[in-house]
Design a protein around this motif. Structure first.
Motif, mmCIF file in Angstrom:
data_model
loop_
_atom_site.group_PDB
_atom_site.id
_atom_site.type_symbol
_atom_site.label_atom_id
_atom_site.label_comp_id
_atom_site.label_asym_id
_atom_site.label_seq_id
_atom_site.Cartn_x
_atom_site.Cartn_y
_atom_site.Cartn_z
ATOM 1 N N ASN A 34 28.650 29.391 39.497
ATOM 2 C CA ASN A 34 28.691 28.905 40.879
ATOM 3 C C ASN A 34 30.011 28.251 41.240
ATOM 4 O O ASN A 34 30.469 28.323 42.370
ATOM 5 C CB ASN A 34 27.594 27.859 41.134
ATOM 6 C CG ASN A 34 26.219 28.481 41.249
ATOM 7 O OD1 ASN A 34 25.955 29.498 40.606
ATOM 8 N ND2 ASN A 34 25.350 27.910 42.044
ATOM 9 N N MET A 36 32.699 29.118 40.692
ATOM 10 C CA MET A 36 33.665 30.154 41.028
ATOM 11 C C MET A 36 33.341 30.842 42.356
ATOM 12 O O MET A 36 34.173 31.555 42.897
ATOM 13 C CB MET A 36 33.618 31.194 39.898
ATOM 14 C CG MET A 36 34.829 32.039 39.780
ATOM 15 S SD MET A 36 34.657 32.966 38.249
ATOM 16 C CE MET A 36 35.896 34.199 38.525
ATOM 17 N N THR A 37 32.120 30.644 42.870
ATOM 18 C CA THR A 37 31.724 31.385 44.071
ATOM 19 C C THR A 37 31.402 30.484 45.267
ATOM 20 O O THR A 37 31.457 30.924 46.401
ATOM 21 C CB THR A 37 30.491 32.275 43.777
ATOM 22 O OG1 THR A 37 29.482 31.464 43.164
ATOM 23 C CG2 THR A 37 30.845 33.409 42.834
ATOM 24 N N ASP A 38 31.091 29.203 45.018
ATOM 25 C CA ASP A 38 30.743 28.291 46.107
ATOM 26 C C ASP A 38 32.026 27.608 46.605
ATOM 27 O O ASP A 38 32.708 26.943 45.820
ATOM 28 C CB ASP A 38 29.743 27.266 45.556
ATOM 29 C CG ASP A 38 29.437 26.144 46.535
ATOM 30 O OD1 ASP A 38 30.389 25.530 47.066
ATOM 31 O OD2 ASP A 38 28.253 25.872 46.741
ATOM 32 N N GLN A 42 34.624 25.414 44.474
ATOM 33 C CA GLN A 42 35.935 25.999 44.164
ATOM 34 C C GLN A 42 37.038 24.987 44.457
ATOM 35 O O GLN A 42 37.960 24.796 43.661
ATOM 36 C CB GLN A 42 36.201 27.234 45.046
ATOM 37 C CG GLN A 42 35.430 28.471 44.665
ATOM 38 C CD GLN A 42 35.673 29.601 45.665
ATOM 39 O OE1 GLN A 42 36.028 29.385 46.818
ATOM 40 N NE2 GLN A 42 35.459 30.818 45.216
ATOM 41 N N HIS A 63 39.252 33.014 33.191
ATOM 42 C CA HIS A 63 38.127 33.347 34.077
ATOM 43 C C HIS A 63 37.521 34.692 33.725
ATOM 44 O O HIS A 63 38.176 35.534 33.111
ATOM 45 C CB HIS A 63 38.600 33.381 35.531
ATOM 46 C CG HIS A 63 39.549 34.516 35.798
ATOM 47 N ND1 HIS A 63 39.123 35.776 36.136
ATOM 48 C CD2 HIS A 63 40.907 34.589 35.717
ATOM 49 C CE1 HIS A 63 40.168 36.567 36.270
ATOM 50 N NE2 HIS A 63 41.267 35.878 36.009
ATOM 51 N N GLY A 65 34.496 37.571 35.690
ATOM 52 C CA GLY A 65 34.319 38.131 37.032
ATOM 53 C C GLY A 65 33.328 39.274 37.092
ATOM 54 O O GLY A 65 33.514 40.242 37.823
ATOM 55 N N PRO A 67 30.239 39.636 38.488
ATOM 56 C CA PRO A 67 29.705 39.973 39.814
ATOM 57 C C PRO A 67 30.746 40.663 40.702
ATOM 58 O O PRO A 67 30.431 41.608 41.426
ATOM 59 C CB PRO A 67 29.319 38.616 40.402
ATOM 60 C CG PRO A 67 29.150 37.701 39.238
ATOM 61 C CD PRO A 67 30.079 38.197 38.169
ATOM 62 N N GLN A 68 31.993 40.205 40.618
ATOM 63 C CA GLN A 68 33.054 40.808 41.442
ATOM 64 C C GLN A 68 33.338 42.242 40.993
ATOM 65 O O GLN A 68 33.594 43.118 41.820
ATOM 66 C CB GLN A 68 34.329 39.967 41.359
ATOM 67 C CG GLN A 68 34.223 38.596 42.002
ATOM 68 C CD GLN A 68 33.770 37.492 41.036
ATOM 69 O OE1 GLN A 68 33.045 37.742 40.064
ATOM 70 N NE2 GLN A 68 34.184 36.263 41.299
ATOM 71 N N VAL A 105 40.478 38.438 41.652
ATOM 72 C CA VAL A 105 39.863 37.195 41.168
ATOM 73 C C VAL A 105 40.950 36.221 40.698
ATOM 74 O O VAL A 105 40.962 35.044 41.060
ATOM 75 C CB VAL A 105 38.880 37.468 40.007
ATOM 76 C CG1 VAL A 105 38.332 36.166 39.446
ATOM 77 C CG2 VAL A 105 37.722 38.339 40.503
ATOM 78 N N ASP A 108 42.880 34.759 43.622
ATOM 79 C CA ASP A 108 42.057 33.783 44.365
ATOM 80 C C ASP A 108 42.161 32.414 43.693
ATOM 81 O O ASP A 108 42.311 31.390 44.361
ATOM 82 C CB ASP A 108 40.577 34.197 44.388
ATOM 83 C CG ASP A 108 40.295 35.271 45.443
ATOM 84 O OD1 ASP A 108 41.192 35.530 46.273
ATOM 85 O OD2 ASP A 108 39.191 35.851 45.417
#
Length: 292
Positions: A34, A36-38, A42, A63, A65, A67-68, A105, A108
């Motif tokens: 989370n 990494m995605t919220d 972040q 990191h 990734g 899901p990405q 990723v 980002d």
């Protein structure tokens, strides 16, 4: 909850012994889940990493990734194939993995840290010839004489951390994507937990911090185990307390602890500023695995 200036001074003063203890030390942070995605998490993560760097601690971010990668493969209409929970990575999938991990990723995360006032640099294992890899040999769980071909999934052959040391000595914060290269310049996708653990070992890091979507390692009653030794972990694996997705995380963590990383922390990435709370306060926000 509002703090008076005196409260704030007290809080900052409490961080002093930790800042003094860890000044100049390296910390490897596995970033995922989370956090990494919220967007709010972040931002908190990026602020924490920058603050650690500014007080003289050297953070290195690694990191994943999954899901990405899934989302990108869906976009190009490619169906993911898994064997024993491992993504089969053919040449086309590997291209996508490289765009996603080494491109989107990674950049980002670099952007987030830079926006928080740091100087992040994105790297893959190709940069500075950092991560040499070989093809992962995957044996069948039921019949070890059968080997499955999962394509360009790699295991680490060796790590040369000199590029990380060079960056650290300046004001840079390395952000590492878990991609290695083989003897014929082929690319390999490597498990990010594994890369983080190995890097921490080779750099003799003070701490390895693994952000997850759980509170840490829990006992059978669901209570948080704040400190573990490798012997205690063996008991917990035997009686089934530790199982599933926790096993690979713990395996990497134990290896790192056995090989010279002072402490490995499995921490809850859903808690804002968990890195600062874990590193600079007395409070335990996860499970610490001590090396001795």
């Amino acid at each position: 909850m509002s703090h008076t200036p005196a409260d704030q001074a007290q809080i900052l003063a409490q961080a002093l012994p930790y800042i003094r203890k860890f000044h100049g030390k390296t910390m490897v942070i596995k970033y995922g889940g989370n956090a990494m995605t919220d967007p709010a998490l972040q931002k908190a993560f990026a602020e924490d990493v920058v603050l650690l760097k500014l007080v003289g601690i050297n953070p290195i971010v690694v990191h994943g990734g999954g899901p990405q990668i899934d989302a990108a493969l869906t976009k190009i209409g490619k169906k993911g194939q898994f064997i024993q929970g491992m993504r089969v990575t053919d040449a086309e999938t590997m291209d996508v993995v490289e765009w996603v991990l080494g491109g989107e990723v990674q950049q980002d995360i670099v952007g987030l840290i830079n926006a928080a006032g740091g100087k992040a640099v994105g790297l893959t294992g190709r940069d500075g010839a950092m991560i040499r890899a070989r093809k992962l040999k995957m044996l069948d769980l039921n019949d070890p004489s059968v080997e499955h071909d999962v394509g360009q999934v790699g295991e680490i052959e060796s790590i040369d951390p000199s590029i990380l040391r060079a960056l650290q000595d300046d004001q840079f914060i390395p952000v590492v994507s878990p991609i290695g290269f083989g003897p014929d310049n082929e690319s390999y996708n490597i498990n990010a937990d594994l890369v983080a653990s190995k890097l921490a070992e080779i750099l003799k890091a003070e701490k390895l911090m693994m952000l997850t979507n759980i509170r840490g390692v829990l006992d059978k009653q669901g209570e948080l185990l704040t400190e573990l030794t490798s012997r205690r972990i063996d008991e917990l694996v035997e009686d089934g307390t530790i199982s599933g997705g926790m096993l690979p995380k713990i395996a990497g963590a134990i290896d790192a602890a056995k090989c010279g990383v002072n402490a490995v922390h499995i921490i809850d990435g859903r808690v804002p500023h968990v890195l600062l709370l874990e590193i600079l306060t007395d409070q335990a926000f996860g499970t610490m695995i001590r090396s001795h």
